[in-house]
Design an enzyme around this catalytic site. Structure first.
Site, mmCIF file in Angstrom:
data_model
loop_
_atom_site.group_PDB
_atom_site.id
_atom_site.type_symbol
_atom_site.label_atom_id
_atom_site.label_comp_id
_atom_site.label_asym_id
_atom_site.label_seq_id
_atom_site.Cartn_x
_atom_site.Cartn_y
_atom_site.Cartn_z
ATOM 1 N N ASP A 53 -5.337 7.514 -6.164
ATOM 2 C CA ASP A 53 -5.702 8.906 -5.878
ATOM 3 C C ASP A 53 -6.648 8.992 -4.681
ATOM 4 O O ASP A 53 -6.413 9.756 -3.739
ATOM 5 C CB ASP A 53 -6.339 9.512 -7.131
ATOM 6 C CG ASP A 53 -6.501 11.020 -7.073
ATOM 7 O OD1 ASP A 53 -5.859 11.675 -6.238
ATOM 8 O OD2 ASP A 53 -7.274 11.541 -7.903
ATOM 9 N N GLY A 102 -9.046 4.591 -6.886
ATOM 10 C CA GLY A 102 -7.736 3.953 -6.913
ATOM 11 C C GLY A 102 -6.725 4.600 -5.983
ATOM 12 O O GLY A 102 -7.041 4.979 -4.854
ATOM 13 N N ASP A 123 0.849 -1.188 0.000
ATOM 14 C CA ASP A 123 0.000 0.000 0.000
ATOM 15 C C ASP A 123 0.892 1.248 0.000
ATOM 16 O O ASP A 123 1.655 1.472 0.946
ATOM 17 C CB ASP A 123 -0.877 -0.037 1.253
ATOM 18 C CG ASP A 123 -1.835 1.120 1.385
ATOM 19 O OD1 ASP A 123 -1.695 2.129 0.659
ATOM 20 O OD2 ASP A 123 -2.734 1.025 2.235
ATOM 21 N N SER A 149 -1.104 4.922 -14.458
ATOM 22 C CA SER A 149 -1.994 4.659 -15.599
ATOM 23 C C SER A 149 -2.342 3.195 -15.824
ATOM 24 O O SER A 149 -3.089 2.887 -16.746
ATOM 25 C CB SER A 149 -1.447 5.252 -16.906
ATOM 26 O OG SER A 149 -1.573 6.653 -16.899
ATOM 27 N N THR A 150 -1.840 2.273 -14.986
ATOM 28 C CA THR A 150 -2.103 0.854 -15.236
ATOM 29 C C THR A 150 -3.381 0.347 -14.580
ATOM 30 O O THR A 150 -3.720 -0.824 -14.731
ATOM 31 C CB THR A 150 -0.921 -0.026 -14.774
ATOM 32 O OG1 THR A 150 -0.767 0.106 -13.363
ATOM 33 C CG2 THR A 150 0.369 0.357 -15.487
#
Length: 167
Positions: free
Chosen positions: A33, A31, A9, A121-122
């Site tokens: 963010d 996610g 995490d 971006s994944t």
């Protein structure tokens, strides 16, 4: 510069700066963010609102990066960067590379010695994790940043394996 991999995490990392895979609004989301905003507390959102009111009225552009406090996170700063949405018809890899490059530039400006990155971006933005890992590792190595450690904090075993293969 040492590059290390951790499965876990990102909000629990004790580093100088945590990189947030933000959306352009800087107001939190899902996610990584959302997790960073929830755990970091309202201080992060307050600084993001100030940034929107001053320099980023239309939002943070894709591939750029900006820093705020880390609020209640065990880090000093959060570096927010907006990754590109993956496209099968347009090569946006330069924008993904820019996220890592610009985040390291901001980290250097802050004089951060340790920086933790997610796999930008994944997730919901759909970038294939193998390609995202390749771009991340290549970009970080090429930048030759002034940080001592770049730590990739990967949410699950497949992401860890992809970054391990790229490393």
């Amino acid at each position: 510069m040492n590059i290390t991999l951790v499965q876990g995490d990102i909000t629990e990392q004790r580093v100088d700066a945590i990189v947030n895979a933000a959306n352009s609004s800087l107001m939190g989301g899902g996610g990584v963010d959302g997790a960073i905003h929830r755990r970091g507390g309202p201080e992060i959102l307050q600084e993001c609102r100030r940034l929107r009111a001053s320099h980023y009225g239309e939002g943070l552009p894709t591939g750029q990066a900006v820093a705020t406090t880390a609020g209640r996170l065990p880090a000093r700063w959060v570096i927010h960067t907006v990754g590109p949405v993956h496209s099968t018809t347009e090569d946006r890899s330069h924008l993904l590379a820019s996220c890592y490059r610009e985040s390291l530039r901001v980290a250097g400006h802050l004089r951060a010695a340790t920086v933790a990155f997610p796999a930008i971006s994944t997730g919901i933005y759909g970038w294939p994790v193998d390609d995202g890992a390749r771009i991340a590792i290549q970009t970080v190595r090429a930048v030759g940043a002034s940080v001592d450690e770049v730590r990739f904090v990967l949410f699950d075993a497949p992401a860890y394996a992809a970054f391990e293969a790229a490393l």
